[in-house]
Design an enzyme around this catalytic site. Structure first.
Site, PDB file in Angstrom:
ATOM      1  N   THR A 405     -41.066   3.124 -22.742  1.00  0.00           N
ATOM      2  CA  THR A 405     -41.067   4.503 -23.242  1.00  0.00           C
ATOM      3  C   THR A 405     -40.883   4.465 -24.754  1.00  0.00           C
ATOM      4  O   THR A 405     -40.489   3.448 -25.317  1.00  0.00           O
ATOM      5  CB  THR A 405     -39.935   5.320 -22.566  1.00  0.00           C
ATOM      6  OG1 THR A 405     -40.097   5.259 -21.153  1.00  0.00           O
ATOM      7  CG2 THR A 405     -39.911   6.768 -22.992  1.00  0.00           C
ATOM      8  N   THR A 423     -44.233   8.273 -22.555  1.00  0.00           N
ATOM      9  CA  THR A 423     -44.145   7.039 -21.772  1.00  0.00           C
ATOM     10  C   THR A 423     -45.379   6.795 -20.919  1.00  0.00           C
ATOM     11  O   THR A 423     -46.109   7.728 -20.580  1.00  0.00           O
ATOM     12  CB  THR A 423     -42.906   7.090 -20.850  1.00  0.00           C
ATOM     13  OG1 THR A 423     -42.711   5.836 -20.206  1.00  0.00           O
ATOM     14  CG2 THR A 423     -43.045   8.164 -19.794  1.00  0.00           C
ATOM     15  N   ASP A 445     -41.482   6.559 -10.310  1.00  0.00           N
ATOM     16  CA  ASP A 445     -40.257   7.275 -10.659  1.00  0.00           C
ATOM     17  C   ASP A 445     -39.810   8.203  -9.532  1.00  0.00           C
ATOM     18  O   ASP A 445     -38.772   8.860  -9.648  1.00  0.00           O
ATOM     19  CB  ASP A 445     -40.456   8.104 -11.933  1.00  0.00           C
ATOM     20  CG  ASP A 445     -39.926   7.396 -13.168  1.00  0.00           C
ATOM     21  OD1 ASP A 445     -39.374   6.284 -13.036  1.00  0.00           O
ATOM     22  OD2 ASP A 445     -40.052   7.954 -14.272  1.00  0.00           O
ATOM     23  N   SER A 470     -37.452  12.674 -14.243  1.00  0.00           N
ATOM     24  CA  SER A 470     -37.576  11.880 -15.459  1.00  0.00           C
ATOM     25  C   SER A 470     -36.239  11.810 -16.183  1.00  0.00           C
ATOM     26  O   SER A 470     -35.483  12.785 -16.225  1.00  0.00           O
ATOM     27  CB  SER A 470     -38.619  12.498 -16.400  1.00  0.00           C
ATOM     28  OG  SER A 470     -38.689  11.774 -17.615  1.00  0.00           O
ATOM     29  N   SER A 471     -35.968  10.649 -16.768  1.00  0.00           N
ATOM     30  CA  SER A 471     -34.815  10.519 -17.659  1.00  0.00           C
ATOM     31  C   SER A 471     -35.164  10.902 -19.094  1.00  0.00           C
ATOM     32  O   SER A 471     -34.265  11.007 -19.927  1.00  0.00           O
ATOM     33  CB  SER A 471     -34.287   9.079 -17.635  1.00  0.00           C
ATOM     34  OG  SER A 471     -33.703   8.787 -16.386  1.00  0.00           O
ATOM     35  N   GLY A 492     -35.633   4.011 -22.583  1.00  0.00           N
ATOM     36  CA  GLY A 492     -34.588   3.243 -21.918  1.00  0.00           C
ATOM     37  C   GLY A 492     -34.504   3.442 -20.427  1.00  0.00           C
ATOM     38  O   GLY A 492     -33.507   3.070 -19.824  1.00  0.00           O
ATOM     39  N   GLY A 493     -35.535   4.047 -19.788  1.00  0.00           N
ATOM     40  CA  GLY A 493     -35.415   4.301 -18.362  1.00  0.00           C
ATOM     41  C   GLY A 493     -34.229   5.204 -18.101  1.00  0.00           C
ATOM     42  O   GLY A 493     -33.927   6.118 -18.872  1.00  0.00           O
TER      43      GLY A 493
END
Length: 587
Positions: A405, A423, A445, A470-471, A492-493
């Site tokens: 990302t 991302t 995801d 989503s983060s 960073g996921g």
């Protein structure tokens, strides 16, 4: 809990502020556009004031070539959104391991004239053929790497339609004039950076697919290394098509057909069709905002997990140890324990709000925040999820969020700002390509296991047309009158939430310069462990944290890539995470 609007005499501000403490109600002066900016408390840096509003040009992004493209657009009188289009087009070429035209994004846009915040949701969607068992094979969940590399993992791309919509509403230059840098770099070639070279020659299986191998292998049979010039004529043609046709050039015609064809190839072909791609629509949403210290922090709503950051900051306001600063083991231990609580709630409840009720208001309810914060000091092991007001009954989550990302921030000469996280999901997405760009694997995801043992569906289970949780949590920071203070974000996921929270606490709570805040060691506390940049902490801090039950181990998730800026003392205090290759420019 009550919902308020930031005061505005013209009533055009669309910022929804969720109060997390009765004390902060004092700065909400309904109908008054002249409320004074509060003084900073001890240890805080004074940031924006109404007397000297924040202005650009300012760009912070993960690659200097993308920053230069954005600055050139701003120099021609382009808006922040115009520059964002140029930045994304270049990032997708020179940093393809992280984002690209085949992926998705969330954009926060601040309008300086109206002080309105708009969220553009460019998250990908599952195809019409998707079922909850999308990633099952022979009655069992696929191995995660097989799911990533399969055609099942690719959703309808969202970033280009999202940018086209935002630029139509907030652009100053013609759309067709925003792709020149990307086209030239793709046609003439760009120098492969050390980070890209490391990914090309690393162990990620997506770098070894037939598509990636064809792209990353030179005529002599060797792979590109740092310092080589890499050309991508297919990408140059793609951006020419987009410049002429807009989002339609991606969603219909040869590009859409090429995407669907790549997804349909084996092994494990997927069901994304040209009809799915053509049907994709970005969503305009309202920001979720909450107070922190003397500021107002704003993030996207679900399916973004940004509200979890607000929950952590609200719990932090009730945790005195967190205010002790960067040299304090008490502060870092508190930060870790609060993260455990935040992640337990996020993992349980967040998903696409069109399919599941996400109890955002309940998670930020003052009584619930106080209840959760009180658990932190004695917490040992994995935190239990809570039951906030309005929480639905949902099953346990089985989502994995791998690396890949990018984040960038743009502010134009009028003070309009973009904070955008973008991302393709994993490194090089699914490893499949079309039109010179990598396709996303965003559908991994979703929770790979759709139901709990009792049959209760997970909030983030797969469904046709659904957007995965989503983060990605781009941040805009305002003062108490609604003026722009700054913007930041990180890749960073799932660790994005920890990275963004660290930066906000360090810069706004501890008063550090933004670059110092970004460069602090990272601490990610999810489940029963504490992943960290262990060598970045002094022995005294590590020992002090261990005495409080926070024993550090090396961070195994994607590292941070924080980028952004804060308006301090009449100028931009910019930052670009030294863990990446980016820069922050203003001139």
């Amino acid at each position: 809990m009550r919902a308020y609007s930031i005061p505005s005499s013209n009533r055009r501000r669309k910022i929804s502020l969720i109060l997390t403490s009765a004390a902060v109600g004092a700065f909400i002066l309904a109908g008054c556009a002249t409320a004074p900016v509060a003084e900073a408390t001890a240890g805080e840096a004074v940031v924006a004031t109404a007397q000297k509003p924040a202005r650009g040009p300012f760009v912070s992004a993960a690659n200097p070539l993308a920053v230069e493209a954005g600055m050139r657009v701003l120099a021609r009188g382009g808006s922040a959104v115009d520059a964002a289009v140029a930045v994304q087009a270049v990032l997708g070429l020179v940093e393809p391991q992280s984002s690209g035209l085949g992926g998705g994004a969330f954009m926060m846009f601040y309008d300086a004239d109206s002080a309105a915040l708009t969220v553009y949701d460019g998250r990908e969607t599952a195809p019409a053929s998707a079922t909850p068992e999308l990633f099952y094979e022979n009655g069992r969940p696929m191995a995660f790497v097989d799911a990533v590399l399969s055609g099942h993992s690719t959703g309808a791309p969202g970033v280009v339609p999202m940018l086209a919509l935002a630029q139509k509403q907030h652009g100053a230059l013609p759309w067709s004039e925003l792709f020149g840098d990307a086209e030239k770099l793709a046609q003439d070639g760009f120098i492969v950076s050390p980070r890209l070279a490391g990914m090309i020659n690393g162990n990620a299986p997506q770098a070894k697919t037939r598509w990636a191998s064809e792209y990353f292998t030179k005529a002599d049979g060797t792979r590109y290394v740092a310092g080589d010039v890499l050309k991508n004529p297919a990408y140059a043609e793609t951006v020419r098509i987009l410049a002429r046709q807009g989002a339609a050039g991606m969603q219909t015609g040869p590009l859409a057909e090429a995407i669907a064809a790549a997804v349909a190839e084996g092994p494990r072909p997927g069901g994304l069709t040209t009809a799915d791609i053509a049907a994709y629509r970005p969503v305009v949403r309202e920001a979720v905002c909450g107070p922190y210290k003397v500021y107002v922090v704003c993030v996207p709503p679900p399916p973004s997990s940004g509200a979890s950051i607000l929950q952590l900051l609200a719990m932090g306001e009730q945790t005195p140890d967190l205010d002790k600063g960067a040299a304090s083991p008490e502060a870092w231990a508190a930060f870790g324990q609060l993260q455990r609580l935040m992640y337990a709630d996020r993992d349980r409840y967040f998903g696409d709000p069109a399919f599941v009720s996400v109890p955002v208001a309940g998670l930020l309810d003052p009584a619930y925040v106080a209840q959760r914060a009180a658990l932190a000091p004695a917490l040992r092991g994995a935190a239990p999820f809570g039951t906030p007001p309005g929480a639905p009954k949902v099953g346990a989550d089985a989502t994995r969020e791998p690396a890949g990302t990018s984040h960038f921030v743009v502010v134009d000469a009028k003070g309009n700002a973009v904070s955008m996280t973008t991302t393709v999901e994993s490194l090089f997405g699914s490893g499949r390509m079309a039109g010179g760009f990598f396709l996303n694997n965003q559908l991994t995801d979703f929770s790979l296991v759709p139901t709990a043992a009792d049959g209760t569906p997970a909030a983030n289970a797969v469904a046709a047309g659904k957007r995965p949780r989503s983060s990605m949590s781009p941040v805009i920071v305002l003062d108490r009158e609604g003026h722009l203070v700054g913007a930041l974000g990180s890749p960073g996921g799932s660790s994005i939430l920890a990275y963004n929270a660290k930066a906000l606490i360090a810069a706004l709570g501890w008063g550090l310069p933004l670059q110092e805040a970004f460069d602090l060691p990272n601490l990610v506390a999810k489940g029963d462990g504490f992943g960290a940049d262990t060598e970045g902490f002094s022995a005294a801090v590590r020992d002090g944290m261990a005495a409080r039950g926070v024993v550090l181990r090396p961070n195994t998730t994607e590292t941070s890539g924080l980028h952004g800026g804060l308006w301090r003392n009449g100028q931009w205090d910019g930052g670009a995470d030294t863990r990446r290759e980016g820069v922050a420019h203003t001139r």
